[in-house]
Design a protein around this motif. Structure first.
Motif, PDB file in Angstrom:
ATOM      1  N   ARG A 122       0.874  -1.315   0.027  1.00  0.00           N
ATOM      2  CA  ARG A 122       0.024  -0.102   0.018  1.00  0.00           C
ATOM      3  C   ARG A 122       0.961   0.946  -0.050  1.00  0.00           C
ATOM      4  N   VAL A 123       0.445   2.140  -0.886  1.00  0.00           N
ATOM      5  CA  VAL A 123       1.291   3.605  -0.912  1.00  0.00           C
ATOM      6  C   VAL A 123       0.099   4.516  -0.906  1.00  0.00           C
ATOM      7  N   ASN A 124       0.126   5.346  -0.127  1.00  0.00           N
ATOM      8  CA  ASN A 124      -0.990   6.645  -0.272  1.00  0.00           C
ATOM      9  C   ASN A 124      -0.186   8.026  -0.007  1.00  0.00           C
ATOM     10  N   ALA A 125      -0.845   8.928  -0.762  1.00  0.00           N
ATOM     11  CA  ALA A 125      -0.691  10.366  -0.361  1.00  0.00           C
ATOM     12  C   ALA A 125      -1.706  10.892   0.582  1.00  0.00           C
TER      13      ALA A 125
ATOM     14  N   GLN B 142      -7.033  10.134  -9.077  1.00  0.00           N
ATOM     15  CA  GLN B 142      -7.284   8.677  -8.846  1.00  0.00           C
ATOM     16  C   GLN B 142      -7.631   7.871 -10.160  1.00  0.00           C
ATOM     17  N   GLN B 143      -8.549   8.438 -10.716  1.00  0.00           N
ATOM     18  CA  GLN B 143      -9.052   8.153 -12.178  1.00  0.00           C
ATOM     19  C   GLN B 143      -8.105   7.977 -13.207  1.00  0.00           C
ATOM     20  N   GLN B 144      -6.924   8.762 -13.096  1.00  0.00           N
ATOM     21  CA  GLN B 144      -5.825   8.778 -13.766  1.00  0.00           C
ATOM     22  C   GLN B 144      -5.215   7.447 -13.564  1.00  0.00           C
ATOM     23  N   ILE B 145      -4.698   7.309 -12.425  1.00  0.00           N
ATOM     24  CA  ILE B 145      -4.050   6.136 -11.810  1.00  0.00           C
ATOM     25  C   ILE B 145      -4.758   4.849 -12.425  1.00  0.00           C
ATOM     26  N   GLN B 146      -6.009   4.733 -12.030  1.00  0.00           N
ATOM     27  CA  GLN B 146      -6.880   3.521 -12.177  1.00  0.00           C
ATOM     28  C   GLN B 146      -6.766   3.128 -13.744  1.00  0.00           C
TER      29      GLN B 146
ATOM     30  N   VAL C 194      -6.616   3.618  -5.208  1.00  0.00           N
ATOM     31  CA  VAL C 194      -6.943   2.543  -6.100  1.00  0.00           C
ATOM     32  C   VAL C 194      -6.379   1.086  -5.840  1.00  0.00           C
ATOM     33  N   ASP C 195      -7.431   0.216  -5.620  1.00  0.00           N
ATOM     34  CA  ASP C 195      -7.245  -1.124  -5.116  1.00  0.00           C
ATOM     35  C   ASP C 195      -6.939  -2.114  -6.555  1.00  0.00           C
TER      36      ASP C 195
ATOM     37  N   PRO D   8     -11.977  -8.219 -11.297  1.00  0.00           N
ATOM     38  CA  PRO D   8     -12.006  -7.178 -12.401  1.00  0.00           C
ATOM     39  C   PRO D   8     -10.567  -6.902 -13.030  1.00  0.00           C
ATOM     40  N   TRP D   9      -9.386  -7.220 -12.426  1.00  0.00           N
ATOM     41  CA  TRP D   9      -8.295  -6.912 -12.908  1.00  0.00           C
ATOM     42  C   TRP D   9      -7.577  -8.133 -13.375  1.00  0.00           C
ATOM     43  N   MET D  10      -8.304  -9.250 -13.622  1.00  0.00           N
ATOM     44  CA  MET D  10      -7.787 -10.300 -14.212  1.00  0.00           C
ATOM     45  C   MET D  10      -9.208 -11.213 -14.805  1.00  0.00           C
ATOM     46  N   GLN D  11      -9.555 -10.820 -15.802  1.00  0.00           N
ATOM     47  CA  GLN D  11     -10.808 -11.245 -16.356  1.00  0.00           C
ATOM     48  C   GLN D  11     -10.956 -12.530 -17.080  1.00  0.00           C
ATOM     49  N   GLY D  12     -10.018 -13.171 -17.126  1.00  0.00           N
ATOM     50  CA  GLY D  12      -9.849 -14.689 -17.850  1.00  0.00           C
ATOM     51  C   GLY D  12     -10.149 -15.741 -17.050  1.00  0.00           C
ATOM     52  N   GLN D  13      -9.837 -17.001 -17.649  1.00  0.00           N
ATOM     53  CA  GLN D  13     -10.109 -18.104 -16.503  1.00  0.00           C
ATOM     54  C   GLN D  13      -9.280 -18.121 -15.539  1.00  0.00           C
TER      55      GLN D  13
END
Length: 324
Positions: free
Chosen positions: A66-69, A77-81, A100-101, A289-294
């Motif tokens: 985890r890294v936060n400002a 946040q939207q740009q990072i995501q 962003v998780d 959602p970050w790995m949508q394959g099988q």
């Protein structure tokens, strides 16, 4: 990508016990730069370069790295995501950057929780062979390593590591390194205090040669932490799958723990012992959602989850620790 991108890491090699590697490492990276680049690498690196510069006010190298400002706008946040989504699929994590998780396919923290109680504090220079996105490199720093070195030829993994390192404070950036190379590029360095190999052995066509290479990376008195697929059985039991195992095409040998301990002894390791053995669950490896394959649920027999879709025993993983 050219050699300039690796200058800081090469300088760190020069100032470390790994300095003999410099007789061939720059040439290896130059050859990689000329011949091995993935067609999408330029786009991945552009996404990394476009990530905003933000202060690392909160850093936690824990189960979720985890890294936060202290103050991040919703537009940042939207740009990072959006940029990090260009680096999908994310397989090893989890991570959290400035709100962003990244819910990765593997809960790599589960593996670390099985390993960490048995390794004690780390020190010196630590190598992770087949490090993926580098999630475990940050956990190794948390555990006390002075410098961590990851090698993995996966170029998307390299871009993910660079994105992760981008958010870290400078003092951590300077201690974490990644080269897009394989174990065959290392040679007998005899320099690392600890070598980790987690989830690689069964992908090697010659497991004995691979274990010998790991041995030759370590200094005298160094330690290997090996995590790999295993099956039940005695010292002679080794599963040699057909075309696929759990839909993976590059699985060659899956030994019993007894056979693996015997291999390690033949490869000159000492005091090899199994410290953990457990089944892989669909909580640990799953689509997100970050790995949508099988993922694992698709690789098991729907009528008998104790077996793979091909009818082999379902994935069971062991952690073995030994010394040189």
């Amino acid at each position: 990508m050219n050699l300039d991108h690796f200058q800081a890491d090469l300088a760190a090699v020069a100032q470390s016990p790994l300095h003999p590697w410099l007789t061939r490492l720059p040439a290896q990276l130059e050859q990689w730069s000329r011949e091995q680049q993935h067609g999408e690498l330029k786009g991945w690196l552009s996404a990394v370069k476009a990530l905003p510069q933000l202060p690392a006010d909160e850093v936690a190298l824990t189960d979720t790295v985890r890294v936060n400002a202290a103050d991040v706008s919703s537009s940042a946040q939207q740009q990072i995501q959006g940029l990090l989504q260009q680096l999908m699929p994310w397989r090893k994590g989890p991570f959290h950057f400035h709100g962003v998780d990244i819910d990765t396919e593997w809960r790599s923290d589960y593996k670390w929780q099985r390993v960490a109680p048995h390794i004690g504090p780390l020190s010196g220079h630590v190598l992770d062979v087949g490090c993926g996105s580098g999630y475990h490199l940050w956990r190794m720093l948390e555990a006390g390593a002075e410098h961590v070195w990851g090698i993995d030829p996966g170029q998307l993994f390299m871009a993910q590591f660079l994105a992760t390192r981008h958010f870290m404070p400078p003092e951590l950036q300077a201690r974490a390194h990644y080269f897009p190379l394989g174990v065959d590029d290392l040679g007998p360095l005899h320099s690392f205090d600890t070598v980790f190999s987690m989830g690689v052995l069964y992908h090697r066509r010659s497991p004995i040669d691979f274990l010998t290479q790991l041995h030759d990376c370590l200094k005298v008195g160094g330690r290997l932490v090996l995590e790999t697929l295993v099956v039940d059985g005695d010292q002679q039991q080794v599963l040699v799958p057909g075309r696929t195992y759990a839909k993976m095409r590059n699985v060659w040998f899956i030994p019993s723990t007894a056979a693996l301990l015997h291999w390690l002894e033949r490869c000159r390791f000492k005091s090899a012992r199994v410290v953990d053995e457990s089944l892989t669950t669909v909580d640990e490896q799953r689509a997100t959602p970050w790995m949508q394959g099988q993922s694992l649920a698709d690789f098991l027999d729907p009528n008998d989850p104790t077996k793979t879709i091909e009818g082999y025993p379902a994935p069971r993983r062991a952690v073995i620790i030994c010394e040189t």
